[in-house]
Design a protein around this motif. Structure first.
Motif, PDB file in Angstrom:
ATOM      1  N   SER A 126      -3.251  -0.826   3.082  1.00 19.76           N
ATOM      2  CA  SER A 126      -2.104   0.230   2.924  1.00 19.76           C
ATOM      3  C   SER A 126      -2.643   1.055   4.186  1.00 19.76           C
ATOM      4  O   SER A 126      -3.605   1.298   4.701  1.00 19.76           O
ATOM      5  CB  SER A 126      -2.156   1.136   1.903  1.00 19.76           C
ATOM      6  OG  SER A 126      -1.128   2.230   2.207  1.00 19.76           O
ATOM      7  N   PHE A 183      -7.562  14.047   0.820  1.00 19.58           N
ATOM      8  CA  PHE A 183      -8.147  13.031  -0.287  1.00 19.58           C
ATOM      9  C   PHE A 183      -9.668  13.066  -0.430  1.00 19.58           C
ATOM     10  O   PHE A 183     -10.164  12.775  -1.734  1.00 19.58           O
ATOM     11  CB  PHE A 183      -7.725  11.538   0.089  1.00 19.58           C
ATOM     12  CG  PHE A 183      -8.021  10.535  -0.915  1.00 19.58           C
ATOM     13  CD1 PHE A 183      -7.346  10.404  -1.990  1.00 19.58           C
ATOM     14  CD2 PHE A 183      -9.312   9.606  -0.631  1.00 19.58           C
ATOM     15  CE1 PHE A 183      -7.519   9.466  -3.034  1.00 19.58           C
ATOM     16  CE2 PHE A 183      -9.655   8.677  -1.632  1.00 19.58           C
ATOM     17  CZ  PHE A 183      -8.902   8.677  -3.018  1.00 19.58           C
ATOM     18  N   HIS A 196      -2.640   8.449  -0.131  1.00 22.09           N
ATOM     19  CA  HIS A 196      -3.540   8.249  -0.765  1.00 22.09           C
ATOM     20  C   HIS A 196      -3.561   9.274  -2.097  1.00 22.09           C
ATOM     21  O   HIS A 196      -4.063   8.945  -3.213  1.00 22.09           O
ATOM     22  CB  HIS A 196      -5.021   8.325   0.161  1.00 22.09           C
ATOM     23  CG  HIS A 196      -5.100   7.132   0.830  1.00 22.09           C
ATOM     24  ND1 HIS A 196      -4.281   6.607   1.703  1.00 22.09           N
ATOM     25  CD2 HIS A 196      -6.034   6.020   0.572  1.00 22.09           C
ATOM     26  CE1 HIS A 196      -4.580   5.445   2.303  1.00 22.09           C
ATOM     27  NE2 HIS A 196      -5.632   5.174   1.733  1.00 22.09           N
ATOM     28  N   CYS A 197      -3.442  10.591  -1.725  1.00 21.64           N
ATOM     29  CA  CYS A 197      -3.616  11.715  -2.763  1.00 21.64           C
ATOM     30  C   CYS A 197      -2.738  11.311  -3.974  1.00 21.64           C
ATOM     31  O   CYS A 197      -3.068  11.331  -5.083  1.00 21.64           O
ATOM     32  CB  CYS A 197      -3.263  13.034  -2.170  1.00 21.64           C
ATOM     33  SG  CYS A 197      -4.839  13.508  -1.410  1.00 21.64           S
ATOM     34  N   MET A 218      -6.280  -0.007  -1.743  1.00 23.78           N
ATOM     35  CA  MET A 218      -5.212   0.503  -0.695  1.00 23.78           C
ATOM     36  C   MET A 218      -5.721   0.055   0.820  1.00 23.78           C
ATOM     37  O   MET A 218      -5.364   0.569   1.578  1.00 23.78           O
ATOM     38  CB  MET A 218      -5.822   1.864  -1.030  1.00 23.78           C
ATOM     39  CG  MET A 218      -5.158   2.502  -2.231  1.00 23.78           C
ATOM     40  SD  MET A 218      -3.332   2.551  -2.130  1.00 23.78           S
ATOM     41  CE  MET A 218      -2.903   3.810  -0.776  1.00 23.78           C
ATOM     42  N   PHE A 239      -9.656   1.683  -6.320  1.00 19.65           N
ATOM     43  CA  PHE A 239      -8.654   1.926  -5.734  1.00 19.65           C
ATOM     44  C   PHE A 239      -8.745   1.899  -4.260  1.00 19.65           C
ATOM     45  O   PHE A 239      -7.857   1.369  -3.705  1.00 19.65           O
ATOM     46  CB  PHE A 239      -8.765   3.578  -5.866  1.00 19.65           C
ATOM     47  CG  PHE A 239      -7.511   4.388  -5.321  1.00 19.65           C
ATOM     48  CD1 PHE A 239      -6.278   4.370  -5.790  1.00 19.65           C
ATOM     49  CD2 PHE A 239      -7.738   5.315  -3.923  1.00 19.65           C
ATOM     50  CE1 PHE A 239      -5.359   4.876  -5.213  1.00 19.65           C
ATOM     51  CE2 PHE A 239      -6.761   5.889  -3.386  1.00 19.65           C
ATOM     52  CZ  PHE A 239      -5.377   5.683  -4.058  1.00 19.65           C
ATOM     53  N   HIS A 240      -9.919   2.260  -3.776  1.00 23.05           N
ATOM     54  CA  HIS A 240      -9.960   2.031  -2.078  1.00 23.05           C
ATOM     55  C   HIS A 240      -9.748   0.453  -1.850  1.00 23.05           C
ATOM     56  O   HIS A 240      -9.054   0.369  -0.744  1.00 23.05           O
ATOM     57  CB  HIS A 240     -11.333   2.329  -1.704  1.00 23.05           C
ATOM     58  CG  HIS A 240     -11.635   3.879  -1.364  1.00 23.05           C
ATOM     59  ND1 HIS A 240     -10.810   4.724  -0.533  1.00 23.05           N
ATOM     60  CD2 HIS A 240     -12.416   4.748  -2.166  1.00 23.05           C
ATOM     61  CE1 HIS A 240     -11.130   5.875  -0.556  1.00 23.05           C
ATOM     62  NE2 HIS A 240     -12.252   6.046  -1.572  1.00 23.05           N
ATOM     63  N   SER A 265     -11.348  13.448  -4.331  1.00 20.13           N
ATOM     64  CA  SER A 265     -12.483  12.397  -4.677  1.00 20.13           C
ATOM     65  C   SER A 265     -13.665  13.049  -5.112  1.00 20.13           C
ATOM     66  O   SER A 265     -14.104  12.688  -6.122  1.00 20.13           O
ATOM     67  CB  SER A 265     -12.724  11.490  -3.511  1.00 20.13           C
ATOM     68  OG  SER A 265     -11.911  10.720  -3.038  1.00 20.13           O
ATOM     69  N   ASP A 322      -2.868  10.085   4.474  1.00 19.01           N
ATOM     70  CA  ASP A 322      -3.817  10.957   3.519  1.00 19.01           C
ATOM     71  C   ASP A 322      -3.290  11.499   2.220  1.00 19.01           C
ATOM     72  O   ASP A 322      -3.575  11.147   1.159  1.00 19.01           O
ATOM     73  CB  ASP A 322      -4.847  12.067   4.037  1.00 19.01           C
ATOM     74  CG  ASP A 322      -5.782  12.398   3.430  1.00 19.01           C
ATOM     75  OD1 ASP A 322      -6.754  11.871   3.332  1.00 19.01           O
ATOM     76  OD2 ASP A 322      -5.779  13.608   2.754  1.00 19.01           O
ATOM     77  N   PHE A 373      -3.237   8.051  -5.861  1.00 18.10           N
ATOM     78  CA  PHE A 373      -4.319   8.132  -6.479  1.00 18.10           C
ATOM     79  C   PHE A 373      -4.042   9.059  -8.063  1.00 18.10           C
ATOM     80  O   PHE A 373      -4.539   8.780  -9.084  1.00 18.10           O
ATOM     81  CB  PHE A 373      -5.396   8.816  -6.019  1.00 18.10           C
ATOM     82  CG  PHE A 373      -6.818   8.878  -6.641  1.00 18.10           C
ATOM     83  CD1 PHE A 373      -7.700   7.608  -6.909  1.00 18.10           C
ATOM     84  CD2 PHE A 373      -7.410  10.091  -7.288  1.00 18.10           C
ATOM     85  CE1 PHE A 373      -8.875   7.654  -7.559  1.00 18.10           C
ATOM     86  CE2 PHE A 373      -8.142  10.190  -8.174  1.00 18.10           C
ATOM     87  CZ  PHE A 373      -9.207   9.030  -8.221  1.00 18.10           C
TER      88      PHE A 373
END
Length: 201
Positions: A36, A70, A43-44, A33, A29-30, A74, A40, A47
């Motif tokens: 991008s 985020f 990202h949430c 992204m 995922f990271h 995680s 934050d 995800f």
């Protein structure tokens, strides 16, 4: 949840159903992204969109406002699926790792995983099959696993070049002028008789 994501934004192409390794999912995922510049909150939200099956059910079961950043998301994710994490290899188990007959050197290298690099050196020497590469290790006597890996890469490249040469088609030797076949005894007698009939004395 109120953050607006552009319709042209391409989200991560990865899914987590609840049985996969959580750290590996976060890493993918990271990685996807990285390009991008979303906040934050983006990202949430993105995800959350990667969760399916029981993982999505787990997220829905969280109370409203439970996820605020985020980093917290995680941590909650890791804790929920910690049982899916592969156990780290115990150092002494490395000595049970063997290179099987027909297994490539590259595949054998990828089976050795530990933070103890000195242990990896001993485990590699212990598990590798006897052959040209193991003999080269005895001659060069590398002291670190990095040196072993560099030597292995060079051996793999050289081995690949040799294999390509073996499977390449060898040039066909041109044929020389054909020689007249020797006449058999029976054929020679028959020819003499025929000549005698054509030229009688």
């Amino acid at each position: 949840m109120d953050v607006v994501i552009s319709a042209t934004f391409v989200g991560p192409k990865v899914a987590f159903t609840g049985v996969e390794e959580p750290e590996a999912h976060l890493t993918v995922f990271h990685t996807q992204m990285m390009l991008s510049e979303g906040s934050d909150a983006v990202h949430c939200k993105l995800f959350m969109s990667t969760l399916t099956g029981t993982a999505l059910e787990w997220f829905v079961s969280l109370s409203d406002g439970h996820v605020t950043i985020f980093a917290q998301f995680s941590t909650l994710f890791r804790e929920q699926y910690i049982v899916n994490r592969a156990p780290p290899p115990i150092s002494y188990d490395l000595f049970d790792v063997r290179q099987y007959q027909g297994e490539s050197l590259k595949d054998f290298l990828n089976k050795l995983h530990t933070k103890d690099k000195d242990m990896m050196v001993h485990a590699f020497r212990n598990g590798i099959l006897s052959g040209p590469f193991s003999e080269s290790l005895i001659r060069c006597h590398p002291k670190t696993f990095c040196e072993i890996r560099c030597q292995a890469v060079a051996h793999i490249v050289a081995e690949g070049e040799v294999t390509e040469k073996r499977i390449s088609i060898a040039p066909v030797r041109p044929r020389g002028p054909s020689r007249p076949q020797p006449m058999r005894v029976h054929e020679a007698m028959t020819e003499k008789k025929a000549q005698g009939k054509q030229h009688p004395y």
